[in-house]
Design a protein around this motif. Sequence first.
Motif, short mmCIF file in Angstrom:
data_model
loop_
_atom_site.label_atom_id
_atom_site.label_comp_id
_atom_site.label_asym_id
_atom_site.label_seq_id
_atom_site.Cartn_x
_atom_site.Cartn_y
_atom_site.Cartn_z
N GLN A 417 0.72 -1.06 0.00
CA GLN A 417 -0.12 0.15 0.19
C GLN A 417 0.93 1.20 -0.21
N ILE A 418 0.48 1.93 -1.03
CA ILE A 418 1.30 3.32 -0.99
C ILE A 418 0.33 4.47 -0.47
N CYS A 419 0.46 5.14 0.50
CA CYS A 419 -0.77 5.94 0.99
C CYS A 419 -0.50 7.38 0.74
N ASN A 420 0.52 7.88 0.29
CA ASN A 420 0.84 9.31 -0.15
C ASN A 420 0.99 9.35 -1.73
N PHE A 421 0.28 8.31 -2.39
CA PHE A 421 0.54 8.40 -3.96
C PHE A 421 0.18 9.81 -4.44
N PRO A 422 -0.77 10.49 -4.14
CA PRO A 422 -0.89 11.83 -4.61
C PRO A 422 0.17 12.94 -4.57
N LEU A 423 1.29 12.48 -4.17
CA LEU A 423 2.45 13.67 -3.98
C LEU A 423 2.87 13.54 -5.49
N VAL A 424 2.57 12.83 -6.14
CA VAL A 424 3.20 12.44 -7.78
C VAL A 424 2.15 13.50 -8.43
N GLY A 425 0.99 14.06 -8.14
CA GLY A 425 0.50 15.02 -8.72
C GLY A 425 1.26 16.34 -8.76
N SER A 426 2.39 16.63 -8.22
CA SER A 426 3.16 17.62 -8.10
C SER A 426 4.09 17.91 -9.35
N LEU A 427 4.30 16.60 -10.03
CA LEU A 427 5.38 16.40 -11.03
C LEU A 427 4.87 16.90 -12.71
N SER A 428 4.89 18.16 -12.64
CA SER A 428 4.44 18.44 -13.97
C SER A 428 5.12 17.97 -15.22
N ASN A 429 6.30 17.42 -15.33
CA ASN A 429 7.14 17.22 -16.36
C ASN A 429 6.93 15.60 -16.34
N LEU A 430 6.30 14.84 -15.57
CA LEU A 430 6.39 13.59 -15.54
C LEU A 430 5.89 13.00 -16.92
N LYS A 431 6.30 12.12 -17.51
CA LYS A 431 5.96 11.47 -18.75
C LYS A 431 5.81 10.07 -18.79
N ARG A 432 6.32 9.45 -17.66
CA ARG A 432 6.18 7.94 -17.81
C ARG A 432 6.30 7.36 -16.32
N ILE A 433 5.09 6.67 -15.99
CA ILE A 433 5.14 5.83 -14.45
C ILE A 433 5.05 4.22 -14.73
N ARG A 434 5.98 3.75 -14.16
CA ARG A 434 5.68 2.26 -13.94
C ARG A 434 5.73 1.86 -12.50
N LEU A 435 4.49 1.10 -11.97
CA LEU A 435 4.38 0.50 -10.77
C LEU A 435 4.38 -0.79 -10.89
N GLU A 436 5.05 -1.58 -9.97
CA GLU A 436 4.81 -3.20 -9.80
C GLU A 436 4.65 -3.54 -8.42
N LYS A 437 3.59 -4.15 -8.30
CA LYS A 437 3.08 -5.05 -7.09
C LYS A 437 2.78 -3.96 -6.03
#
Length: 639
Positions: A417-437
């Motif tokens: 469980q990742i409880c603070n995933f919304p932090l990613v929302g601040s990454l305005s230049n993010l182009k690729r996300i990979r999550l495993e398990k």
Amino acid sequence: MEIFGSEKSVIVVSAPAGCGKTTLVKKLCQDEEVKEKFGNQNIFFLTFSELPNIEVIVQRLFQHKNWEVPELVDENDAINQLGLLLQKIGECPILLVLDDVWDRSQSLLDEFVCQLPHNSKILVTSRSDFPKFGPPYNLKPLNHDDAMNLFSHSAILNDGNSYLPDKDTVEKIVKACNGFPLALKVVGGSLRGQPRAVWRSQALKLSKGTSVFDSSNILRNCLKSSIEALKDIDMNLKECYLDLGAFPEDQRIPASALIDIWTELYELDEDGIHAMANLHRLSLQNLLNLISLGNEEIEEDGFYNEHFVTQHDLLRELIILESSLEPVAERRRLIAYINGNKFPEWWLEQKQSTSACLMSISTDEAFSSRWHKIQLPHVEALVLNFQSKNYKLPVFIEKLDELKVLVVTNYGFFPTQICNFPLVGSLSNLKRIRLEKISVPSFSFNSLRLKNLQKICLVMCDTGEGFSEISDSFPNLVEIDIDYCNAMKEFPDGFCDLIQLKKLSITNCHKISTLPGRIGNLMNLETLRLSSCIDLSELPDTIGRLRNLRHLNISDCVSIGKLPTQIGEMCSLRRLFMNNCTNCELPLSIGKLEHLEVLCDEETALQWANLEAYFKNLKITVIQEDTNLNWLPLNSHHF
């Protein structure tokens, strides 16, 4: 002979790194006499590594026996469950191979030994001797003739268009490798196809090195020279290779994760063709092992989810060393290992920002997710590796303004469980996300607003109903990969609003039974992969509206009874993958598709052959059954 005849329950194969210990015991596990004595299901192969996780090791033993995998509270619970598992196996003899055991794991090794059933054996590979178990089997370096044979095999191209220069040059190089199989393979691979001058230069470098290095450093010297030679092949090839250090020891590395990183860091093509070419080059140099879990003869454009990379521990150690030679502030990549809550000194002492463009952070199950600050103004790729049951993203992620690639991998057994995933929302230049398990609450995806995000890859993840408003969250998404997400029971209807989407892969998701009719809204879709969705019963009629679709893969979708008549309206379709779809009826309307190639098994091919009269340019390619064992889960290392 030691395993069959010796009274010892523990046999230690001891040798320095690069002598072939793991290669030897893997061959032993595949020996017919050994398999006859122990049986396939009672031969276990487990990699310990420098910092073994006993909980994951025990869970993989349960998985190997196809028994329900227990959730383990701590190390003591894992040891108790190990005893219960070994008792449950009964009187059948077991061969338990424990690969790459370090000195510090002596107490853990003792736990396996004391619970071993009668007539069973433990085979240990290690750089140490573990004298308490008796004299080890010392694996010697290769003699001169064998060394020459292995080197020659590694240095000559498969097509025979390479050559070996004068005997004196070859003798000098082979002598410098000191009988180490790893050095002979890597140095030989680096010289394959090179002109005579390069061979002589390498011989000169290595022969000078042997007079000042001890035996272990001879090996490192040989390997380092081959890594340095990568710069002569391609300017970025050495940099790409050093990026492999961002991933943990003795774990398979998904090729798609490397491709995501390299595409952004080195501005390679979006389809990963050049990045994949780099992996093949490095494989030819014997600097890594490139493994395909699918049929290598049939390659889908830009789909590399079934390709994985492994590398030898010593090569990885050299990569880490090479990446840490410069002062911290000047390093191109920062690789951090946090044991418990002990951060590296250079992290705690940081007083100025770094120039690193890649950051990798690995933590163990004892990490509390209490992060220290760090300044990373130029980081474009962040790789997070962990084993915790609960995990928090580092708080400094909010300030990574240049971040383009985020790779988050849980190496534990169950989703984290990742409880603070919304932090990613601040990454305005993010182009690729990979999550495993990873387990991400549904609201987390819907609350993000990443207008520049182009690709999402989810492997063995649980996202709940996290895609209901995905078009608002990621308006410019062009690629989605979802693999082995067995918690996903329905095709996310929100995907149908992603009008920019070009590639959609939902594979090995066994509980999805239907596709929404709105999938026809994806007018820009060029690739649709649904392979191994075994409960998927049909394709909706609206699929005919996908006029730009070029590639459709329904291989191993064994429940699909027929293709819709409207498939004949998909005027751009060029490749249709239908392996193991023998029960699928084919409509006559499919004859409207010109220049179609069908890739399938022999039985399905016979169905298509009956329709050849309706086609102008039908091509049928029969996929031969792949008989290799590459499909075995690499991260569980069992036979």
